[in-house]
Scaffold this motif. Structure first.
Motif, short mmCIF file in Angstrom:
data_model
loop_
_atom_site.label_atom_id
_atom_site.label_comp_id
_atom_site.label_asym_id
_atom_site.label_seq_id
_atom_site.Cartn_x
_atom_site.Cartn_y
_atom_site.Cartn_z
N THR A 151 0.84 -1.21 0.00
CA THR A 151 0.00 0.00 0.00
C THR A 151 0.87 1.26 0.00
OG1 THR A 151 -1.71 -1.20 1.24
CG2 THR A 151 -1.86 1.21 1.20
N TRP A 152 1.93 1.23 0.82
CA TRP A 152 2.85 2.37 0.86
C TRP A 152 3.52 2.56 -0.50
CZ3 TRP A 152 8.07 2.16 -0.23
CH2 TRP A 152 8.77 3.35 -0.05
N PHE A 153 3.92 1.46 -1.14
CA PHE A 153 4.58 1.56 -2.44
C PHE A 153 3.63 2.16 -3.48
CE2 PHE A 153 5.64 -0.07 -6.67
CZ PHE A 153 6.98 0.26 -6.75
N GLY A 154 2.37 1.72 -3.47
CA GLY A 154 1.39 2.29 -4.39
C GLY A 154 1.20 3.78 -4.17
N SER A 155 1.19 4.18 -2.88
CA SER A 155 1.07 5.60 -2.54
C SER A 155 2.29 6.38 -3.03
CB SER A 155 0.90 5.75 -1.03
OG SER A 155 0.87 7.10 -0.66
N TRP A 156 3.48 5.78 -2.82
CA TRP A 156 4.73 6.43 -3.28
C TRP A 156 4.73 6.58 -4.80
CZ3 TRP A 156 8.36 4.06 -6.52
CH2 TRP A 156 9.53 4.81 -6.77
N LEU A 157 4.29 5.54 -5.50
CA LEU A 157 4.25 5.58 -6.96
C LEU A 157 3.30 6.67 -7.44
CD1 LEU A 157 5.14 4.24 -9.64
CD2 LEU A 157 3.19 2.69 -9.42
N GLU A 185 0.92 5.18 -14.75
CA GLU A 185 1.36 5.00 -13.37
C GLU A 185 0.24 5.26 -12.37
OE1 GLU A 185 5.66 6.64 -12.82
OE2 GLU A 185 4.76 7.60 -14.56
N LYS A 186 -0.64 6.20 -12.69
CA LYS A 186 -1.73 6.52 -11.78
C LYS A 186 -2.64 5.31 -11.58
CE LYS A 186 -3.29 10.68 -11.89
NZ LYS A 186 -3.99 11.92 -12.29
N ILE A 206 -2.25 -1.19 -7.15
CA ILE A 206 -1.31 -1.69 -6.14
C ILE A 206 -1.81 -1.37 -4.73
CG2 ILE A 206 1.02 -1.39 -5.19
CD1 ILE A 206 1.97 -0.95 -8.11
N MET A 207 -2.31 -0.15 -4.51
CA MET A 207 -2.83 0.21 -3.19
C MET A 207 -4.05 -0.64 -2.83
SD MET A 207 -2.46 4.35 -2.74
CE MET A 207 -3.03 4.83 -4.38
#
Length: 228
Positions: free
Chosen positions: A27-33, A46-47, A53-54
Motif C-alpha cells: 500500500t505504501w509503495f502504491g502511494s509512493w508511486l 502510473e496513476k 497496487i494500493m
C-alpha cells in the motif's frame, strides 16, 4: 513427522502477520508511486497502476486479518475461503508482475517513439514536441545522444539544455532519451517486482499451511467424535 494442530495454527498466524506487513508495504509503495508521478497530464499509466497496487495491498491486509481470525477460532469454512483468497491474490500478483516485466522489456513509450520518428524525418524541420517533452522531463537529448541532431544537420533544441540555455556548452544534456526512459521505468518496476515475489512466496506457503491446518482440524474433530 507428526505436527500438531497448534503448531499449524501458529505457523498460519505468523504467515498472516507477515502478509499484513507486506500488504502495508505494498500500500505504501502504491502511494509512493502515485506521488512520484512527474507529470499529472501524462503519467504512462502510473496513476492506474498505483491505485491497483494500493487496492491489492488493502485486500492483502484484509485477507491476513480474515485468515488470522479463522485460524484462532479454528473455523474450517473460513479457512477454506482464506486459502482460496490467497490463491486468487497470488494469481493477480503474478499477472501484475508479468505486466511490469513487459513494460520493462518493451523499450520506450509510443509518444517517445513518435518523437524519435519525427527527429529522423527529413520533412519534419521543427523540433518535435513529443521528443522535447521527454528531453526536458528526463534531462536527455536525442535518441542516443546530442550527436543525433548533428548527424542530421540540426541543432539541439533548447529542451536539450539545462534551464533552456544552450549558449553554455556544459548545459547540454549528454545522455540519450532512450536509455534515460528505460532507467526511469526500471527504477519504478524493479522495486515492485522484488516485493511482489516475496508476497507471492508468502501467499503460496500460507495457502499450503492453511490446507494442512484445515486437515488437522478435521482429523482432530473426527478423533473427538470417535472417542466420545
Amino acid at each position: 513427522m507428526y505436527i500438531s494442530k497448534r503448531t499449524y495454527k501458529i505457523i498460519v498466524i505468523i504467515l498472516n502477520v507477515i502478509c499484513a506487513i507486506l500488504g502495508s508495504v505494498l500500500t505504501w509503495f502504491g502511494s509512493w508511486l502515485y506521488k512520484s508521478i512527474d507529470d499529472e497530464k501524462f503519467d504512462h499509466g502510473e496513476k492506474l497502476a498505483s491505485i491497483v497496487i494500493m487496492t491489492l495491498g488493502g485486500v492483502l491486509i484484509f485477507t491476513a486479518i480474515y485468515g488470522t481470525l479463522a485460524s484462532v477460532f479454528e473455523l474450517s469454512n473460513m479457512l477454506i475461503s482464506f486459502a482460496v483468497l490467497l490463491i486468487a491474490l497470488l494469481v493477480m500478483q503474478i499477472v501484475l508482475v508479468s505486466i511490469s516485466y513487459t513494460a520493462l522489456n518493451n523499450g520506450v513509450s509510443k509518444r517517445l517513439e513518435k518523437g524519435f520518428d519525427e527527429l529522423w524525418d527529413p520533412l519534419h524541420l521543427k523540433p518535435s514536441e513529443n521528443l522535447s517533452f521527454y528531453e526536458e522531463w528526463l534531462q536527455c537529448c536525442g535518441k542516443n545522444s546530442p550527436e543525433d541532431y548533428y548527424l542530421l544537420d540540426k541543432y539541439p533544441p533548447t529542451s536539450c539544455c539545462k534551464d533552456h540555455n544552450c549558449i553554455k556548452i556544459h548545459n547540454l544534456y549528454k545522455d540519450g532519451c532512450a536509455d534515460k526512459y528505460r532507467d526511469y521505468v526500471k527504477s519504478k518496476v524493479e522495486k515492485f517486482n522484488i516485493l511482489s515475489w516475496v508476497i507471492i512466496a508468502t501467499e503460496f506457503i500460507g495457502s499450503i499451511f492453511s490446507c494442512l491446518l484445515i486437515d488437522s482440524i478435521r482429523n482432530y474433530r473426527d478423533l473427538r467424535r470417535f472417542y466420545s
